[in-house]
Design an enzyme around this catalytic site. Sequence first.
Site, PDB file in Angstrom:
ATOM      1  N   HIS A  31     -29.166  31.339   6.254  1.00  0.00           N
ATOM      2  CA  HIS A  31     -28.110  30.327   6.133  1.00  0.00           C
ATOM      3  C   HIS A  31     -28.646  29.047   5.498  1.00  0.00           C
ATOM      4  O   HIS A  31     -27.920  28.346   4.800  1.00  0.00           O
ATOM      5  CB  HIS A  31     -27.496  30.039   7.503  1.00  0.00           C
ATOM      6  CG  HIS A  31     -26.967  31.285   8.147  1.00  0.00           C
ATOM      7  ND1 HIS A  31     -25.928  31.996   7.617  1.00  0.00           N
ATOM      8  CD2 HIS A  31     -27.383  31.968   9.242  1.00  0.00           C
ATOM      9  CE1 HIS A  31     -25.700  33.063   8.371  1.00  0.00           C
ATOM     10  NE2 HIS A  31     -26.572  33.069   9.365  1.00  0.00           N
TER      11      HIS A  31
ATOM     12  N   THR B  76      -3.291  17.035   9.588  1.00  0.00           N
ATOM     13  CA  THR B  76      -3.679  18.446   9.436  1.00  0.00           C
ATOM     14  C   THR B  76      -5.175  18.667   9.552  1.00  0.00           C
ATOM     15  O   THR B  76      -5.618  19.808   9.716  1.00  0.00           O
ATOM     16  CB  THR B  76      -3.272  18.951   8.043  1.00  0.00           C
ATOM     17  OG1 THR B  76      -3.907  18.117   7.066  1.00  0.00           O
ATOM     18  CG2 THR B  76      -1.754  18.925   7.862  1.00  0.00           C
TER      19      THR B  76
ATOM     20  N   HIS C  16     -23.698  28.944  11.110  1.00  0.00           N
ATOM     21  CA  HIS C  16     -23.910  29.365   9.719  1.00  0.00           C
ATOM     22  C   HIS C  16     -23.925  28.210   8.723  1.00  0.00           C
ATOM     23  O   HIS C  16     -24.659  28.259   7.738  1.00  0.00           O
ATOM     24  CB  HIS C  16     -22.816  30.359   9.294  1.00  0.00           C
ATOM     25  CG  HIS C  16     -22.968  31.708   9.927  1.00  0.00           C
ATOM     26  ND1 HIS C  16     -22.307  32.828   9.481  1.00  0.00           N
ATOM     27  CD2 HIS C  16     -23.720  32.118  10.988  1.00  0.00           C
ATOM     28  CE1 HIS C  16     -22.634  33.881  10.228  1.00  0.00           C
ATOM     29  NE2 HIS C  16     -23.480  33.470  11.167  1.00  0.00           N
TER      30      HIS C  16
ATOM     31  N   ASP D 120      -6.924   8.948  11.019  1.00  0.00           N
ATOM     32  CA  ASP D 120      -5.810   8.143  10.522  1.00  0.00           C
ATOM     33  C   ASP D 120      -4.738   8.101  11.617  1.00  0.00           C
ATOM     34  O   ASP D 120      -4.977   8.571  12.747  1.00  0.00           O
ATOM     35  CB  ASP D 120      -5.292   8.683   9.167  1.00  0.00           C
ATOM     36  CG  ASP D 120      -4.494   9.984   9.320  1.00  0.00           C
ATOM     37  OD1 ASP D 120      -4.468  10.572  10.421  1.00  0.00           O
ATOM     38  OD2 ASP D 120      -3.886  10.406   8.321  1.00  0.00           O
TER      39      ASP D 120
ATOM     40  N   CYS E 292      -7.045  13.955  11.225  1.00  0.00           N
ATOM     41  CA  CYS E 292      -5.832  13.432  10.592  1.00  0.00           C
ATOM     42  C   CYS E 292      -4.695  14.362  10.995  1.00  0.00           C
ATOM     43  O   CYS E 292      -4.865  15.161  11.926  1.00  0.00           O
ATOM     44  CB  CYS E 292      -5.982  13.270   9.071  1.00  0.00           C
ATOM     45  SG  CYS E 292      -6.119  14.781   8.100  1.00  0.00           S
TER      46      CYS E 292
END
Length: 149
Positions: free
Chosen positions: A133, A67, A98, A7, A65
Amino acid sequence: MIAIGSDHGGYELKERIANYLIKKGMTVEDFGCFSSETSVDYPDYGLAVAEAVAGGKYEFGIIVCGTGIGISIAANKVPGIRAALCTDCYMARMSREHNNANILALGGRVIGEGLALEIVETWLNAKFAGERHQIRLDKITGIEEKYLK
Ligand code: RB5
């Protein structure tokens, strides 16, 4: 092939990552946005990259974005997507070894360019470890299937 998107809050970092990958000789497709001037909605770009990766044409995606939180939440709604928001190289390596993450999410207002590029490099070079995993990832797929019904 790598699908990339952001964004407006992640635009500058997305551009730097795209240029870095192109200079390394990688093929990058940019799903936007294409400016930081206009405020846009991160789910639109998380969805575009997530669908591109889930569709199989792109091995990996990178989304940014402000954050990294909103765009990773959006991308993770697409079945088959494992988007990992990473703020350091350890998380980046673990998310591949993992979690077999197929999308890397970053926060353009959280980390600087230098760390971001190291995270990208670490993430692209790490390999899924499989074995126990895979059993856990199969359980995540089971959660998707439960709610897709
Ligand atoms: C946009 O202002 C901001 O909310 C967005 O980039 C992101 O940080 C959301 O999680």
